[in-house]
Design an enzyme around this catalytic site. Structure first.
Site, PDB file in Angstrom:
ATOM      1  CG  PHE A 171      10.089   9.377   0.762  1.00 46.72           C
ATOM      2  CD1 PHE A 171       9.463  10.519   0.285  1.00 46.72           C
ATOM      3  CD2 PHE A 171      10.372   9.297   2.114  1.00 46.72           C
ATOM      4  CE1 PHE A 171       9.126  11.564   1.141  1.00 46.72           C
ATOM      5  CE2 PHE A 171      10.051  10.338   2.973  1.00 46.72           C
ATOM      6  CZ  PHE A 171       9.423  11.469   2.485  1.00 46.72           C
ATOM      7  N   PRO A 221      10.506   6.974   8.605  1.00 49.88           N
ATOM      8  CG  PRO A 221       8.581   6.399   9.782  1.00 49.88           C
ATOM      9  CD  PRO A 221       9.696   7.407   9.743  1.00 49.88           C
ATOM     10  CB  CYS A 222      11.701   4.453   3.701  1.00 46.56           C
ATOM     11  SG  CYS A 222      11.375   2.684   3.935  1.00 46.56           S
ATOM     12  CB  THR A 223       5.859   3.974   4.133  1.00 46.79           C
ATOM     13  OG1 THR A 223       6.283   2.981   5.069  1.00 46.79           O
ATOM     14  CG2 THR A 223       4.651   3.486   3.372  1.00 46.79           C
TER      15      THR A 223
END
Length: 391
Positions: free
Chosen positions: A100, A96-98
């Site tokens: 960054f 999950p990129c949240t």
């Protein structure tokens, strides 16, 4: 070309953007049925039930595990895919990129890089270490490489090296590989044999938000209008019209402009202060350029919106959001790829995915370097890119 199926483990799979890239990586021909790809996703994992249902609908041969990766052992993943340690050709996935992403960067824990979800990178490394695939592909938002997240990124690279791999990483702009979207993603790729992975050269060139120098030896960027023009007469979708507080203002913004149109420096209404909002606020797409990044969870007045306006129930012209069929094209999903859920859930799944063609380019080059696919010459790549531009 090897005529056998090579198993792939997919982590943090979401709706299956990278999985789609894996199973459709062979080119030429640039096909929608994945002709020639030796790879098959044996098992896919995610905690998002709706997204995993989407993946299962499109990959009926893939075993899915709807589980929290932090409470799922590598052995459970291997068993679900009918695999033993060392049998997987690839492990792929995008944690999950949240933590960054620049979205929500006003949250203190994100500015300080203390988001607890960042530890999911360690889970990715753990599965690599314990499953011992021949190679891996990890993708994430560009923000992962920012100085703010240096400790997490350095730990990721160190962990992959300690697991016996030689990771290479690079931020790729999707538009430079034929995707009609100015979306930047970082890819980390490594091989178990210690040989360095070499990223493929870009095939397209054009103006981006940062670059104005164009390489005319390459194919021009694919514009969003060329990618979706044949969908213009498609059916309207619930929730596509931009209404509410700024609905009228959004409709007045010209293509390629944003809320700045309504400042004293432009010709709209003098409503907003200069540079007082995020760039995507009231942003209308420019039909002659690639789209800006499609976001997973945009606010009600966050674009990019379609450049054409449509009448609302009262006959007033309003901006509209991109429809599902259009978003799929912008992300280079096959037209036949189906999504589960309502509009918000679908946009979240699409916005969280990697552009399929960008993933295909990376996976294809890795499979060539591993010796599973015959290297395709620059002419063949250019032809495939040109075919993509007219799909």
């Amino acid at each position: 070309m090897v005529n056998r199926e090579l198993p792939v483990i997919s982590l943090f799979s979401g709706a299956g953007g990278l999985d789609c890239a894996v199973e459709r990586c062979a080119e030429p021909p640039l096909s929608h049925d994945g002709s020639g790809s030796p790879l098959r996703v044996a098992v896919a994992t995610d905690y998002d039930e709706t997204a995993l249902k989407t993946l299962a609908n499109n990959f009926p041969h893939t075993k899915t595990l709807c589980r929290d990766i932090q409470s799922t052992t590598t052995q459970e993943i291997l068993e679900a895919g009918g695999l033993s340690k060392g049998e997987a050709t690839l492990v792929v996935g995008g944690p999950p990129c949240t933590p960054f992403s620049k979205s929500g960067f006003w949250i203190e824990e994100k500015r300080q890089s203390s988001d607890p979800d960042a530890s999911l990178l360690d889970e990715y490394v753990r599965v690599i270490r314990e499953s011992e695939p021949e190679a891996f592909v990890l993708e994430n938002v560009q923000g992962l490489t920012y100085k703010t997240h240096k400790a997490q990124f350095d730990r990721l690279i160190a962990g992959l090296r300690e697991a016996g791999y030689n990771p290479s990483y690079k931020v790729l702009l999707a538009a430079e590989y034929g995707v009609p979207q100015l979306r930047r993603r970082v890819f980390v790729v490594g091989r178990r044999d210690g040989k360095e992975y070499r990223f493929p050269a870009s095939t397209h060139s054009g103006e981006s938000e940062r670059d104005r120098i164009i390489d005319h030896s390459k194919i021009p960027f694919v514009s969003v209008s060329s990618a979706i023009s044949d969908l213009a007469d498609g059916p309207a979708e619930d929730g596509e019209i931009v209404e509410g507080t700024y609905g009228e203002l959004a409709a007045e913004v010209p293509p390629g402009q944003n809320y700045l149109w309504h400042t004293e420096r432009y010709d709209g209404r003098n409503v907003f202060e200069w540079r007082s909002r995020y760039w995507t606020f009231l942003l209308r797409a420019d039909p002659d350029r690639p789209s800006t990044t499609l976001q997973a969870q945009p606010g009600p007045w966050v674009g990019p919106f379609h450049w054409e306006s449509v009448p609302n129930a009262d006959g007033d012209m309003r901006a509209r959001r991109f429809r599902t069929s259009e978003m799929k094209r912008i992300m280079t999903f096959p037209d036949e790829f189906t999504f589960v859920g309502g509009r918000r859930e679908v946009q979240r799944q699409i916005g969280n995915a990697v552009p399929v063609h960008l993933g295909k380019v990376v996976v294809r080059s890795l499979m060539e370097q591993l010796g599973y696919l015959s290297p395709s010459g620059s002419q063949a790549r250019q032809q495939s890119a040109k075919q993509l531009s007219i799909l």
